[in-house]
Design an enzyme around this catalytic site. Sequence first.
Site, PDB file in Angstrom:
ATOM      1  N   ARG A   9       0.869  -1.174   0.000  1.00 33.76           N
ATOM      2  CA  ARG A   9       0.000   0.000   0.000  1.00 33.76           C
ATOM      3  C   ARG A   9       0.909   1.227   0.000  1.00 33.76           C
ATOM      4  NH1 ARG A   9      -3.309  -0.584   5.243  1.00 33.76           N
ATOM      5  NH2 ARG A   9      -4.015   1.479   4.614  1.00 33.76           N
ATOM      6  N   SER A  11       0.539   4.027   1.926  1.00 39.09           N
ATOM      7  CA  SER A  11       0.604   4.829   3.154  1.00 39.09           C
ATOM      8  C   SER A  11       2.045   4.825   3.666  1.00 39.09           C
ATOM      9  CB  SER A  11      -0.328   4.257   4.224  1.00 39.09           C
ATOM     10  OG  SER A  11       0.184   3.051   4.739  1.00 39.09           O
ATOM     11  N   LYS A  81      -2.147  -7.697  11.414  1.00 36.17           N
ATOM     12  CA  LYS A  81      -3.410  -7.307  12.045  1.00 36.17           C
ATOM     13  C   LYS A  81      -4.512  -7.056  11.016  1.00 36.17           C
ATOM     14  CE  LYS A  81      -3.922  -3.125  13.875  1.00 36.17           C
ATOM     15  NZ  LYS A  81      -3.902  -1.997  14.845  1.00 36.17           N
ATOM     16  N   ASP A  82      -4.131  -6.581   9.825  1.00 40.84           N
ATOM     17  CA  ASP A  82      -5.121  -6.247   8.796  1.00 40.84           C
ATOM     18  C   ASP A  82      -5.436  -7.427   7.877  1.00 40.84           C
ATOM     19  OD1 ASP A  82      -5.097  -3.636   9.763  1.00 40.84           O
ATOM     20  OD2 ASP A  82      -3.495  -3.024   8.399  1.00 40.84           O
ATOM     21  N   THR A 125     -11.194   7.078  18.065  1.00 43.53           N
ATOM     22  CA  THR A 125     -10.729   5.782  17.555  1.00 43.53           C
ATOM     23  C   THR A 125     -11.880   5.129  16.816  1.00 43.53           C
ATOM     24  OG1 THR A 125      -9.974   3.543  18.035  1.00 43.53           O
ATOM     25  CG2 THR A 125     -11.262   4.611  19.751  1.00 43.53           C
ATOM     26  N   SER A 127     -11.620   1.857  16.022  1.00 47.20           N
ATOM     27  CA  SER A 127     -11.493   0.435  16.310  1.00 47.20           C
ATOM     28  C   SER A 127     -12.507   0.040  17.384  1.00 47.20           C
ATOM     29  CB  SER A 127     -10.062   0.148  16.799  1.00 47.20           C
ATOM     30  OG  SER A 127     -10.055  -0.893  17.748  1.00 47.20           O
ATOM     31  N   LEU A 128     -13.376  -0.918  17.059  1.00 49.40           N
ATOM     32  CA  LEU A 128     -14.393  -1.363  18.021  1.00 49.40           C
ATOM     33  C   LEU A 128     -13.739  -1.973  19.252  1.00 49.40           C
ATOM     34  CD1 LEU A 128     -17.009  -2.950  15.591  1.00 49.40           C
ATOM     35  CD2 LEU A 128     -17.113  -0.727  16.717  1.00 49.40           C
ATOM     36  N   ARG A 129     -12.611  -2.651  19.048  1.00 51.00           N
ATOM     37  CA  ARG A 129     -11.890  -3.233  20.178  1.00 51.00           C
ATOM     38  C   ARG A 129     -11.409  -2.126  21.121  1.00 51.00           C
ATOM     39  NH1 ARG A 129      -6.713  -3.366  21.295  1.00 51.00           N
ATOM     40  NH2 ARG A 129      -6.263  -2.498  19.256  1.00 51.00           N
ATOM     41  N   ARG A 130     -10.798  -1.078  20.576  1.00 50.34           N
ATOM     42  CA  ARG A 130     -10.320   0.017  21.430  1.00 50.34           C
ATOM     43  C   ARG A 130     -11.489   0.713  22.106  1.00 50.34           C
ATOM     44  NH1 ARG A 130      -5.994   1.688  16.767  1.00 50.34           N
ATOM     45  NH2 ARG A 130      -4.374   0.230  17.406  1.00 50.34           N
ATOM     46  N   ARG A 147     -10.747   8.070  11.464  1.00 48.02           N
ATOM     47  CA  ARG A 147     -10.137   7.219  10.450  1.00 48.02           C
ATOM     48  C   ARG A 147      -8.994   7.934   9.759  1.00 48.02           C
ATOM     49  NH1 ARG A 147     -12.322   4.122   6.157  1.00 48.02           N
ATOM     50  NH2 ARG A 147     -10.150   3.559   6.362  1.00 48.02           N
ATOM     51  N   GLY A 148      -8.387   7.240   8.818  1.00 47.74           N
ATOM     52  CA  GLY A 148      -7.291   7.823   8.069  1.00 47.74           C
ATOM     53  C   GLY A 148      -5.990   7.188   8.506  1.00 47.74           C
ATOM     54  N   ASN A 149      -4.921   7.514   7.811  1.00 44.60           N
ATOM     55  CA  ASN A 149      -3.638   6.934   8.197  1.00 44.60           C
ATOM     56  C   ASN A 149      -3.110   7.632   9.443  1.00 44.60           C
ATOM     57  OD1 ASN A 149      -2.216   9.257   7.381  1.00 44.60           O
ATOM     58  ND2 ASN A 149      -2.271   8.552   5.269  1.00 44.60           N
ATOM     59  N   ARG A 153      -4.596  11.041  11.460  1.00 46.48           N
ATOM     60  CA  ARG A 153      -5.192  10.968  12.799  1.00 46.48           C
ATOM     61  C   ARG A 153      -4.483  11.910  13.776  1.00 46.48           C
ATOM     62  NH1 ARG A 153      -6.385   4.522  13.714  1.00 46.48           N
ATOM     63  NH2 ARG A 153      -6.115   3.941  11.560  1.00 46.48           N
ATOM     64  N   CYS A 240     -11.836  -7.473  12.065  1.00 48.25           N
ATOM     65  CA  CYS A 240     -11.629  -6.208  12.775  1.00 48.25           C
ATOM     66  C   CYS A 240     -12.956  -5.491  13.021  1.00 48.25           C
ATOM     67  CB  CYS A 240     -10.656  -5.318  12.029  1.00 48.25           C
ATOM     68  SG  CYS A 240     -11.190  -4.915  10.383  1.00 48.25           S
TER      69      CYS A 240
HETATM   70  N1  LIG Z   1      -5.572  -0.710  11.214  1.00 48.07           N
HETATM   71  C1  LIG Z   1      -4.449   0.042  10.710  1.00 48.07           C
HETATM   72  C2  LIG Z   1      -3.163  -0.440  11.248  1.00 48.07           C
HETATM   73  N2  LIG Z   1      -2.695  -1.651  10.888  1.00 48.07           N
HETATM   74  C3  LIG Z   1      -1.507  -1.844  11.555  1.00 48.07           C
HETATM   75  C4  LIG Z   1      -1.248  -0.721  12.323  1.00 48.07           C
HETATM   76  C5  LIG Z   1      -0.095  -0.514  13.199  1.00 48.07           C
HETATM   77  C6  LIG Z   1       1.058  -1.453  13.017  1.00 48.07           C
HETATM   78  C7  LIG Z   1       0.822  -2.836  13.529  1.00 48.07           C
HETATM   79  O1  LIG Z   1      -0.088  -3.093  14.332  1.00 48.07           O
HETATM   80  O2  LIG Z   1       1.605  -3.714  13.118  1.00 48.07           O
HETATM   81  C8  LIG Z   1      -2.286   0.183  12.123  1.00 48.07           C
HETATM   82  C9  LIG Z   1      -2.440   1.529  12.716  1.00 48.07           C
HETATM   83  C10 LIG Z   1      -3.021   1.526  14.096  1.00 48.07           C
HETATM   84  O3  LIG Z   1      -3.734   0.588  14.485  1.00 48.07           O
HETATM   85  O4  LIG Z   1      -2.784   2.497  14.823  1.00 48.07           O
END
Ligand SMILES: NCc1[nH]cc(CCC(=O)O)c1CC(=O)O
Length: 302
Positions: A9, A11, A81-82, A125, A127-130, A147-149, A153, A240
């Site tokens: 990607r 980013s 994670k993604d 955030t 993220s539902l987990r956070r 959202r966003g990179n 953020r 996720c």
């Molecule tokens: N969902 C986006 C994402 N995917 C991986 C990371 C961070 C790097 C990692 O976890 O390896 C991030 C950004 C974040 O969650 O802040």
Amino acid sequence: MPTIRLATRESALALWQTNHVADRLRAAHPGLEVVLVPMTTRGDQAIDQPLVEIGGKGLFLKELEVAMLEGRADAAVHSLKDVPMELDGPFALPAILERADPFDAFVSVKYEAFEELPYGAKVGTSSLRRQALLKAHRPDLVLVDLRGNVNTRLAKLDAGDYDAIVLACAGLERLGMGDRIRERLSAPRFIPAAAQGAVVIECRQGDAAIRDLVAVLDHAETRACVSAERAMTRALGGSCHVPIAAYATLSKDRMSLEGLVGDAKTGQTVRGYASGPMSEPDKLGTQVADMLVARGADALLP
Ligand SMILES: NCc1[nH]cc(CCC(=O)O)c1CC(=O)O
């Protein structure tokens, strides 16, 4: 000269990770030509919609996988994670690199620590987990989608839109912004997402030459831990888009796995824990998943 083309990607974080893999491959295989193939994915384009709504597994993977199938790239580099719990298509994950900091970071301009947030503070955030973990500890917090990179953020935080935001420590450190971390939200209080902090190389299942070439970067201990975390998440039908947290650690060849399922709206959480041999990560993952269900986690899952 042999060449390997790495899809990535565009980013800053993805480029850092892919350049890191490229450097390590060059070091492991002197004379190897490593080329980056940067591309934009659907997940990067749809930054105005909440991630939960655009949904779809592997939002960040699809285009990179198509590039591999069409022979425009030999491998792809991702944050593990993604990567969906079930790979969709003829792909393999031949190298999981040693994990960096697995925890979330509390980032704020005004407040030094999570505990210092005033009543009703606004935390960004998506993220539902956070969200579930933040609500579990502080039901008064107002959680706002963000959202966003990583750079986007942080810019929104600095513009005063939020009292604090939560990001992965690993992402901040890779981008040279580790100094923005006010507090590491570490386990067992805060549990990260499965495989947070780990970088993975994906390739075509049948491409033995590429599998062999990249396998030198595989880190056995990290693979064992993230396999247990992903097995637990998979057994719960998670992606996720569900507030699921999983964190495994090793003590010699004994592995411990802490799991959590939560509700982002109410902050209700269910926790589970088990340990077992490092050689059986899938078994440990399903064991903790079963424990979570036995404790009522299925009521929180869709
Ligand atoms: N969902 C986006 C994402 N995917 C991986 C990371 C961070 C790097 C990692 O976890 O390896 C991030 C950004 C974040 O969650 O802040």
